[in-house]
Design a protein around this motif. Structure first.
Motif, mmCIF file in Angstrom:
data_model
loop_
_atom_site.group_PDB
_atom_site.id
_atom_site.type_symbol
_atom_site.label_atom_id
_atom_site.label_comp_id
_atom_site.label_asym_id
_atom_site.label_seq_id
_atom_site.Cartn_x
_atom_site.Cartn_y
_atom_site.Cartn_z
ATOM 1 N N GLU A 83 -33.000 16.930 -7.442
ATOM 2 C CA GLU A 83 -33.444 18.254 -7.890
ATOM 3 C C GLU A 83 -34.726 18.149 -8.698
ATOM 4 O O GLU A 83 -35.593 19.033 -8.619
ATOM 5 N N GLY A 84 -34.851 17.056 -9.443
ATOM 6 C CA GLY A 84 -36.089 16.840 -10.200
ATOM 7 C C GLY A 84 -37.289 16.707 -9.270
ATOM 8 O O GLY A 84 -38.355 17.295 -9.525
ATOM 9 N N SER A 142 -29.216 15.029 -9.884
ATOM 10 C CA SER A 142 -30.312 15.232 -10.843
ATOM 11 C C SER A 142 -31.648 14.719 -10.343
ATOM 12 O O SER A 142 -32.673 15.408 -10.421
ATOM 13 N N GLU A 143 -31.662 13.495 -9.838
ATOM 14 C CA GLU A 143 -32.923 12.896 -9.396
ATOM 15 C C GLU A 143 -33.540 13.712 -8.256
ATOM 16 O O GLU A 143 -34.754 13.973 -8.239
ATOM 17 N N ASP A 179 -24.112 10.477 -11.007
ATOM 18 C CA ASP A 179 -25.122 11.542 -11.126
ATOM 19 C C ASP A 179 -25.707 11.804 -9.741
ATOM 20 O O ASP A 179 -26.744 11.276 -9.375
#
Length: 331
Positions: free
Chosen positions: A291-292, A288-289, A285
């Motif tokens: 972009e969060g 995701s982290e 992944d």
């Protein structure tokens, strides 16, 4: 054996022609006779003086230091397949079991790669406020300053005092191609200026900040070396600069800690401006982290963001990658 005889002044032109035609016999040495050269050829060729002569076998040059290095046979599988070259300095990462053979490895690198003048081993991870690592001298000259060339620019630096990765040359060119003439750029973690000086070829103005005084010293020298007088070197904590700069494009090349400076980046970019963010992500992944965090900080500031591109830049560690996220800030 058959050879083509030409005057020495025409040697390089004829050598290239014979090679392009597939007629040059690379297994034999070129003969020199006074002002003339005789090229070994595989067959007749019109338009040249053909002679019959003897040629010595060409010495086969090793393509990798691993072909000539003297280490125990059982350790050869541990030899790294690649190393960094910065200017005329090689920096290699050796497993602990190979460190005692470091001198032999360094000398093998010098033997195969004639343009390299000094070889060092990485002595630890990049660490500290200035992002530098300990280096262990293996072979060649005992100096750490060099002149590195990439993407049409020259960068003088000391590999023991500043952080620099030659493996990001392609990524730096990617950002250059995306940039537009007349922009104002904010390079938040500029180092010796590989992004700043390249982008200055198009930009109206580049603000280049770094907290390492050695990096800024070399950045100033590189500005002079490349005549990029539109680069403004800034020594200091980027937190004190952020918000005082209004840029069209922001570069955040601090992958380990860039998320801690997202607020500063967004405060420094104009409405509709672009931020190039770097981080590390696990293979399963990657984005995701990050972009969060980008969206969370934008939300806190009351801004919007538009993700423009996600990119896997290079491997960093087993199942870990250096990643890039380009996003637009909407205020």
């Amino acid at each position: 054996m058959m050879g083509v005889r030409v005057h020495r002044r025409d040697g390089e032109r004829v050598r290239r022609l014979l090679a392009e035609l597939g007629l040059l016999d690379t297994g034999r040495k070129i003969r020199r006779e006074g002002e003339f050269l005789i090229f070994p050829v595989k067959g007749p060729i019109e338009g040249f003086e053909i002679v019959e002569t003897e040629f010595e076998p060409a010495e086969r040059r090793a393509h990798s230091y691993r072909e000539v290095v003297e280490v125990p046979e059982e350790l050869k599988p541990l030899l790294p397949s690649s190393f960094d070259v910065i200017g005329d300095i090689a920096i290699i990462e050796l497993p602990e079991g190979l460190m005692e053979y470091g001198k032999a490895i360094g000398e093998a690198i010098l033997k195969v790669h004639r343009h390299i003048r000094a070889v060092f081993a990485k002595g630890g991870k990049v660490s500290g406020e200035y992002r530098v690592r300990e280096l262990v001298h293996l072979a060649g000259e005992e100096r750490t300053e060099t002149l590195h060339r990439e993407n049409g620019i020259r960068l003088r630096l000391d590999v023991s005092r500043v952080y620099f990765s030659p493996r990001l040359a392609t990524e730096r060119m990617r950002i250059f191609r995306k940039s537009r003439p007349g922009e104002v750029v904010f390079d938040m973690f500029a180092g010796v200026g590989p992004y700043s000086i390249l982008l200055a070829k198009k930009a109206e103005l580049v603000f280049a900040c770094d907290i390492n005084p050695w990096a800024v010293r070399y950045l100033e020298e590189n500005v002079r070396l490349n005549r990029t007088n539109n680069v403004v070197p800034i020594l200091g904590d980027v937190r004190k600069v952020a918000g005082r700069v209004e840029a069209d494009r922001v570069v955040m090349n601090l992958p380990k800690f860039a998320d801690r400076f997202l607020r500063e980046a967004m405060l420094s970019v104009r409405n509709g401006g672009i931020v190039h963010y770097y981080g590390f992500g696990p293979e399963e992944d990657l984005f995701s982290e990050h972009e969060g965090k980008i969206k969370a900080v934008a939300g806190e500031l009351g801004f919007g963001v538009e993700i423009l591109e996600r990119r896997k830049v290079r491997p960093y560690a087993p199942r870990q990658f250096n990643i890039a996220v380009d996003f637009r800030v909407l205020k």
